[in-house]
Scaffold this motif. Sequence first.
Motif, PDB file in Angstrom:
ATOM      1  N   GLY A 242       0.804  -1.212   0.000  1.00  0.00           N
ATOM      2  CA  GLY A 242       0.000   0.000   0.000  1.00  0.00           C
ATOM      3  C   GLY A 242       0.836   1.259   0.000  1.00  0.00           C
ATOM      4  O   GLY A 242       0.466   2.269  -0.609  1.00  0.00           O
ATOM      5  N   ALA A 243       1.996   1.236   0.659  1.00  0.00           N
ATOM      6  CA  ALA A 243       2.859   2.413   0.715  1.00  0.00           C
ATOM      7  C   ALA A 243       3.371   2.766  -0.671  1.00  0.00           C
ATOM      8  O   ALA A 243       3.479   3.947  -1.031  1.00  0.00           O
ATOM      9  N   VAL A 244       3.684   1.763  -1.461  1.00  0.00           N
ATOM     10  CA  VAL A 244       4.165   1.998  -2.822  1.00  0.00           C
ATOM     11  C   VAL A 244       3.080   2.681  -3.649  1.00  0.00           C
ATOM     12  O   VAL A 244       3.337   3.651  -4.373  1.00  0.00           O
ATOM     13  N   ALA A 245       1.847   2.193  -3.538  1.00  0.00           N
ATOM     14  CA  ALA A 245       0.740   2.788  -4.285  1.00  0.00           C
ATOM     15  C   ALA A 245       0.527   4.248  -3.875  1.00  0.00           C
ATOM     16  O   ALA A 245       0.242   5.107  -4.714  1.00  0.00           O
ATOM     17  N   PHE A 246       0.693   4.536  -2.580  1.00  0.00           N
ATOM     18  CA  PHE A 246       0.490   5.909  -2.114  1.00  0.00           C
ATOM     19  C   PHE A 246       1.546   6.839  -2.699  1.00  0.00           C
ATOM     20  O   PHE A 246       1.223   7.878  -3.294  1.00  0.00           O
ATOM     21  N   TRP A 247       2.831   6.488  -2.545  1.00  0.00           N
ATOM     22  CA  TRP A 247       3.902   7.391  -2.968  1.00  0.00           C
ATOM     23  C   TRP A 247       4.027   7.477  -4.478  1.00  0.00           C
ATOM     24  O   TRP A 247       4.431   8.511  -5.014  1.00  0.00           O
ATOM     25  N   ALA A 248       3.670   6.408  -5.179  1.00  0.00           N
ATOM     26  CA  ALA A 248       3.831   6.403  -6.630  1.00  0.00           C
ATOM     27  C   ALA A 248       2.602   6.921  -7.373  1.00  0.00           C
ATOM     28  O   ALA A 248       2.724   7.363  -8.517  1.00  0.00           O
ATOM     29  N   VAL A 249       1.424   6.873  -6.744  1.00  0.00           N
ATOM     30  CA  VAL A 249       0.197   7.277  -7.433  1.00  0.00           C
ATOM     31  C   VAL A 249      -0.513   8.419  -6.699  1.00  0.00           C
ATOM     32  O   VAL A 249      -0.736   9.496  -7.253  1.00  0.00           O
ATOM     33  N   ALA A 250      -0.863   8.182  -5.443  1.00  0.00           N
ATOM     34  CA  ALA A 250      -1.656   9.172  -4.706  1.00  0.00           C
ATOM     35  C   ALA A 250      -0.874  10.465  -4.462  1.00  0.00           C
ATOM     36  O   ALA A 250      -1.411  11.567  -4.641  1.00  0.00           O
ATOM     37  N   PHE A 251       0.389  10.349  -4.067  1.00  0.00           N
ATOM     38  CA  PHE A 251       1.159  11.549  -3.751  1.00  0.00           C
ATOM     39  C   PHE A 251       1.355  12.452  -4.969  1.00  0.00           C
ATOM     40  O   PHE A 251       1.109  13.670  -4.886  1.00  0.00           O
ATOM     41  N   PRO A 252       1.781  11.932  -6.133  1.00  0.00           N
ATOM     42  CA  PRO A 252       1.895  12.810  -7.309  1.00  0.00           C
ATOM     43  C   PRO A 252       0.552  13.427  -7.710  1.00  0.00           C
ATOM     44  O   PRO A 252       0.509  14.581  -8.137  1.00  0.00           O
ATOM     45  N   ALA A 253      -0.541  12.663  -7.576  1.00  0.00           N
ATOM     46  CA  ALA A 253      -1.859  13.208  -7.915  1.00  0.00           C
ATOM     47  C   ALA A 253      -2.230  14.357  -6.980  1.00  0.00           C
ATOM     48  O   ALA A 253      -2.752  15.394  -7.425  1.00  0.00           O
ATOM     49  N   MET A 254      -1.955  14.190  -5.698  1.00  0.00           N
ATOM     50  CA  MET A 254      -2.242  15.263  -4.742  1.00  0.00           C
ATOM     51  C   MET A 254      -1.337  16.465  -4.993  1.00  0.00           C
ATOM     52  O   MET A 254      -1.774  17.616  -4.883  1.00  0.00           O
ATOM     53  N   PHE A 255      -0.086  16.196  -5.336  1.00  0.00           N
ATOM     54  CA  PHE A 255       0.863  17.260  -5.663  1.00  0.00           C
ATOM     55  C   PHE A 255       0.352  18.065  -6.861  1.00  0.00           C
ATOM     56  O   PHE A 255       0.431  19.299  -6.897  1.00  0.00           O
ATOM     57  N   TYR A 256      -0.188  17.362  -7.850  1.00  0.00           N
ATOM     58  CA  TYR A 256      -0.773  18.025  -9.020  1.00  0.00           C
ATOM     59  C   TYR A 256      -1.938  18.924  -8.608  1.00  0.00           C
ATOM     60  O   TYR A 256      -2.032  20.085  -9.038  1.00  0.00           O
ATOM     61  N   LEU A 257      -2.831  18.404  -7.770  1.00  0.00           N
ATOM     62  CA  LEU A 257      -3.998  19.176  -7.346  1.00  0.00           C
ATOM     63  C   LEU A 257      -3.586  20.432  -6.581  1.00  0.00           C
ATOM     64  O   LEU A 257      -4.165  21.512  -6.772  1.00  0.00           O
ATOM     65  N   LEU A 258      -2.582  20.291  -5.718  1.00  0.00           N
ATOM     66  CA  LEU A 258      -2.099  21.458  -4.979  1.00  0.00           C
ATOM     67  C   LEU A 258      -1.543  22.512  -5.931  1.00  0.00           C
ATOM     68  O   LEU A 258      -1.769  23.718  -5.758  1.00  0.00           O
ATOM     69  N   SER A 259      -0.825  22.064  -6.951  1.00  0.00           N
ATOM     70  CA  SER A 259      -0.211  22.999  -7.892  1.00  0.00           C
ATOM     71  C   SER A 259      -1.258  23.782  -8.682  1.00  0.00           C
ATOM     72  O   SER A 259      -1.202  25.010  -8.762  1.00  0.00           O
ATOM     73  N   VAL A 260      -2.225  23.083  -9.265  1.00  0.00           N
ATOM     74  CA  VAL A 260      -3.168  23.762 -10.158  1.00  0.00           C
ATOM     75  C   VAL A 260      -4.227  24.557  -9.407  1.00  0.00           C
ATOM     76  O   VAL A 260      -4.860  25.453  -9.993  1.00  0.00           O
ATOM     77  N   TYR A 261      -4.436  24.251  -8.132  1.00  0.00           N
ATOM     78  CA  TYR A 261      -5.469  24.977  -7.392  1.00  0.00           C
ATOM     79  C   TYR A 261      -4.923  25.956  -6.360  1.00  0.00           C
ATOM     80  O   TYR A 261      -5.627  26.880  -5.949  1.00  0.00           O
ATOM     81  N   LEU A 262      -3.667  25.774  -5.927  1.00  0.00           N
ATOM     82  CA  LEU A 262      -3.113  26.661  -4.911  1.00  0.00           C
ATOM     83  C   LEU A 262      -1.899  27.446  -5.388  1.00  0.00           C
ATOM     84  O   LEU A 262      -1.724  28.608  -5.017  1.00  0.00           O
ATOM     85  N   PHE A 263      -1.043  26.845  -6.194  1.00  0.00           N
ATOM     86  CA  PHE A 263       0.228  27.470  -6.550  1.00  0.00           C
ATOM     87  C   PHE A 263       0.197  28.211  -7.885  1.00  0.00           C
ATOM     88  O   PHE A 263       1.064  29.035  -8.151  1.00  0.00           O
ATOM     89  N   ILE A 264      -0.762  27.905  -8.740  1.00  0.00           N
ATOM     90  CA  ILE A 264      -0.846  28.543 -10.056  1.00  0.00           C
ATOM     91  C   ILE A 264      -2.124  29.375 -10.123  1.00  0.00           C
ATOM     92  O   ILE A 264      -3.224  28.842  -9.945  1.00  0.00           O
ATOM     93  N   ASP A 265      -1.969  30.644 -10.373  1.00  0.00           N
ATOM     94  CA  ASP A 265      -3.122  31.542 -10.474  1.00  0.00           C
ATOM     95  C   ASP A 265      -3.672  31.500 -11.895  1.00  0.00           C
ATOM     96  O   ASP A 265      -3.082  32.039 -12.827  1.00  0.00           O
ATOM     97  N   THR A 266      -4.801  30.833 -12.067  1.00  0.00           N
ATOM     98  CA  THR A 266      -5.412  30.702 -13.385  1.00  0.00           C
ATOM     99  C   THR A 266      -6.627  31.617 -13.555  1.00  0.00           C
ATOM    100  O   THR A 266      -7.317  31.544 -14.576  1.00  0.00           O
ATOM    101  N   SER A 267      -6.865  32.474 -12.577  1.00  0.00           N
ATOM    102  CA  SER A 267      -8.084  33.291 -12.597  1.00  0.00           C
ATOM    103  C   SER A 267      -8.149  34.225 -13.802  1.00  0.00           C
ATOM    104  O   SER A 267      -9.239  34.515 -14.309  1.00  0.00           O
TER     105      SER A 267
END
Length: 283
Positions: free
Chosen positions: A33-58
């Motif tokens: 399960g740890a492998v699935a988290f770091w290899a799949v869930a973590f990059p997906a969450m990192f993506y969500l943080l970037s496009v919704y918090l770190f990049i101003d698309t307004s």
Amino acid sequence: MSIETRGGPPVGRLLEQTTAFAVRTLQTLRRNGAVAFWAVAFPAMFYLLSVYLFIDTSGMPAEVVSAVKATNAVSYGTFAALTVFLNTFSQSLVADVEDGRYRQFRALPVSPAADFLGRFAAAYLFAVAAVLAVLGVGAVTGAEFALRSAASIPVALLGLLALGLFAASIAVVLVAVVPDAKFASIVAVSVVMLAFFLTGYNGIQPGMLAGAADFVNVVPNALATRLAVHHLVAAGGWAQAGLAPPGAPTSAGHVALLAGYAAAGLTLAVAATRRSLYGGEVR
């Protein structure tokens, strides 16, 4: 792991052993399960943080927002793949080293090439799944992908293959040279993060780098990512998403460079596996 050693042509034995290592590695990855988290869930969450918090698309037009999200999804997909090829791959090796399995492997007529190729085949399939998962999250959030030609998917997969072989060879070397094998995974994670940030998010934000950014079309992680963006994101998305300059890495020289990374990675990985894990014995 049971490895058949029946007689037959060397190519047949190599294929048989490669398949055995691949199946075993896939089973191990599937149960972790740890492998699935770091290899799949973590990059997906990192993506969500970037496009919704770190990049101003307004203030961006809708088509630009979709292109930015698509390029970031590809970038974090490559990040997921790097995590698999470096961290997950090294963990697989470390587990067998610490459990003493290589003493058993060395006592059998096991091919070091089959060892690496089997593990890599499993890691590659897992990496493709991780990339698709991140791209799927991107599509749900509004990223728009468009194939440039019928060759786009094969080209993207070949780029991922070249990156994977190069990265996996680094993982093998890390396990071989780090005195305490369990720290190899820590070093591998550090390499993933450094490669990601020092190349401007795998080459999709060259403007954030000081000085000339031409090297993003040369280093393997950024080269593979930018080539994938060129083939998977709408034609107008390259300039809209801030990917230029430099231009898209589509020349024959860039393709040859990727092939060189693949060949160098494969050669280095098999040599390191034979020398460090199998005591230099050739089978």
